[in-house]
Design a protein around this motif. Structure first.
Motif, PDB file in Angstrom:
ATOM      1  N   CYS A 161       6.738   0.601 -89.408  1.00 37.06           N
ATOM      2  CA  CYS A 161       5.828   0.759 -90.544  1.00 37.06           C
ATOM      3  C   CYS A 161       4.720  -0.288 -90.495  1.00 37.06           C
ATOM      4  N   LEU A 162       5.080  -1.541 -90.305  1.00 37.27           N
ATOM      5  CA  LEU A 162       4.080  -2.604 -90.247  1.00 37.27           C
ATOM      6  C   LEU A 162       3.170  -2.453 -89.040  1.00 37.27           C
ATOM      7  N   TYR A 163       3.735  -2.029 -87.920  1.00 39.20           N
ATOM      8  CA  TYR A 163       2.927  -1.824 -86.718  1.00 39.20           C
ATOM      9  C   TYR A 163       1.871  -0.745 -86.979  1.00 39.20           C
ATOM     10  N   GLU A 164       2.285   0.367 -87.590  1.00 36.53           N
ATOM     11  CA  GLU A 164       1.352   1.456 -87.848  1.00 36.53           C
ATOM     12  C   GLU A 164       0.266   1.053 -88.844  1.00 36.53           C
ATOM     13  N   GLN A 165       0.607   0.200 -89.793  1.00 36.87           N
ATOM     14  CA  GLN A 165      -0.389  -0.277 -90.751  1.00 36.87           C
ATOM     15  C   GLN A 165      -1.375  -1.238 -90.094  1.00 36.87           C
ATOM     16  N   THR A 166      -0.910  -2.022 -89.147  1.00 37.95           N
ATOM     17  CA  THR A 166      -1.731  -3.050 -88.521  1.00 37.95           C
ATOM     18  C   THR A 166      -2.536  -2.517 -87.346  1.00 37.95           C
ATOM     19  N   PHE A 167      -1.920  -1.666 -86.538  1.00 35.55           N
ATOM     20  CA  PHE A 167      -2.548  -1.149 -85.334  1.00 35.55           C
ATOM     21  C   PHE A 167      -2.611   0.371 -85.437  1.00 35.55           C
ATOM     22  N   PRO A 168      -3.630   0.915 -86.098  1.00 33.10           N
ATOM     23  CA  PRO A 168      -3.705   2.363 -86.254  1.00 33.10           C
ATOM     24  C   PRO A 168      -3.757   3.067 -84.902  1.00 33.10           C
ATOM     25  N   LEU A 169      -3.274   4.287 -84.905  1.00 34.92           N
ATOM     26  CA  LEU A 169      -3.256   5.067 -83.672  1.00 34.92           C
ATOM     27  C   LEU A 169      -4.672   5.255 -83.148  1.00 34.92           C
ATOM     28  N   ALA A 170      -4.818   5.055 -81.860  1.00 33.71           N
ATOM     29  CA  ALA A 170      -6.109   5.246 -81.217  1.00 33.71           C
ATOM     30  C   ALA A 170      -6.336   6.738 -81.018  1.00 33.71           C
ATOM     31  N   PRO A 171      -7.560   7.217 -81.226  1.00 31.58           N
ATOM     32  CA  PRO A 171      -7.830   8.633 -81.002  1.00 31.58           C
ATOM     33  C   PRO A 171      -7.802   8.956 -79.514  1.00 31.58           C
ATOM     34  N   GLY A 172      -7.150  10.048 -79.168  1.00 30.94           N
ATOM     35  CA  GLY A 172      -7.125  10.511 -77.792  1.00 30.94           C
ATOM     36  C   GLY A 172      -6.222   9.697 -76.902  1.00 30.94           C
ATOM     37  N   PRO A 173      -6.055  10.142 -75.659  1.00 34.55           N
ATOM     38  CA  PRO A 173      -5.183   9.435 -74.717  1.00 34.55           C
ATOM     39  C   PRO A 173      -5.806   8.132 -74.263  1.00 34.55           C
ATOM     40  N   ALA A 174      -4.957   7.216 -73.829  1.00 44.51           N
ATOM     41  CA  ALA A 174      -5.429   5.934 -73.302  1.00 44.51           C
ATOM     42  C   ALA A 174      -6.183   6.182 -72.006  1.00 44.51           C
ATOM     43  N   SER A 175      -7.308   5.510 -71.836  1.00 43.48           N
ATOM     44  CA  SER A 175      -8.111   5.751 -70.643  1.00 43.48           C
ATOM     45  C   SER A 175      -7.395   5.239 -69.408  1.00 43.48           C
ATOM     46  N   GLY A 176      -7.468   6.034 -68.354  1.00 40.44           N
ATOM     47  CA  GLY A 176      -6.882   5.644 -67.086  1.00 40.44           C
ATOM     48  C   GLY A 176      -5.370   5.744 -67.040  1.00 40.44           C
ATOM     49  N   ARG A 177      -4.749   6.380 -68.015  1.00 40.63           N
ATOM     50  CA  ARG A 177      -3.283   6.454 -68.061  1.00 40.63           C
ATOM     51  C   ARG A 177      -2.847   7.906 -68.048  1.00 40.63           C
ATOM     52  N   GLY A 178      -2.397   8.387 -66.958  1.00 43.36           N
ATOM     53  CA  GLY A 178      -1.790   9.714 -66.874  1.00 43.36           C
ATOM     54  C   GLY A 178      -2.745  10.841 -67.225  1.00 43.36           C
TER      55      GLY A 178
END
Length: 118
Positions: free
Chosen positions: A98-115
Motif C-alpha cells: 500500500c505504501l509503495y503504491e502511494q509513494t511510487f505510482p505505476l509507470a505508464p506502459g512497459p519499462a523501456s528496454g525490458r522484454g
C-alpha cells in the motif's frame, strides 16, 4: 474513540516509506527486479520471460524478496498504524504494498528496454 489518524500519522507513514525504500535498495537486483514487477501487477510468467528464467525461479525470487522485507520491517509491527485494520495473511507486506503504491505510482506502459511489449 475515533479511527481518524492522529497528528503523528503522517510522520509515521513517512518513516515507514523510508524504511521500505531502504530495504528495497538493499535487495540485490536479482530479487528486487522481480518483486517490483510483481508489485506492479505483472504475472509471474511475464516476469520470468523478462528475466530469462523459469517461472519457478521467478516465484522463488519474489518469495525470497518478500521474506527479506518481512523480516527487515517486522520491527514496525508494534505501530498501530503499521497494521491494517482488515485481517490479512501478511500485514507487513500488505502495508508495504500500500505504501509503495502511494509513494511510487505505476509507470505508464512497459519499462523501456525490458522484454516484449505487452
Amino acid at each position: 474513540m475515533s479511527r481518524e489518524p492522529g497528528p503523528d500519522a503522517g510522520i509515521e507513514q513517512q518513516d515507514s516509506i523510508r524504511a521500505i525504500a531502504q530495504v528495497l535498495e538493499q535487495l540485490p537486483p536479482s530479487l528486487r527486479d522481480p518483486l517490483l514487477q510483481s508489485m506492479h501487477g505483472h504475472p509471474t510468467h511475464s516476469i520470468a520471460e523478462d528475466l530469462g528464467v523459469s517461472d519457478s525461479t521467478a516465484r522463488r525470487r519474489i518469495q525470497r524478496a518478500r521474506d527479506h522485507i518481512r523480516d527487515a520491517l517486522s520491527s514496525h509491527m508494534h505501530d498501530a498504524t503499521w497494521v491494517p485494520l482488515e485481517n490479512v495473511a501478511d500485514p507487513v507486506l500488505e502495508r508495504s504494498q500500500c505504501l509503495y503504491e502511494q509513494t511510487f505510482p505505476l509507470a505508464p506502459g512497459p519499462a523501456s528496454g525490458r522484454g516484449p511489449d505487452r
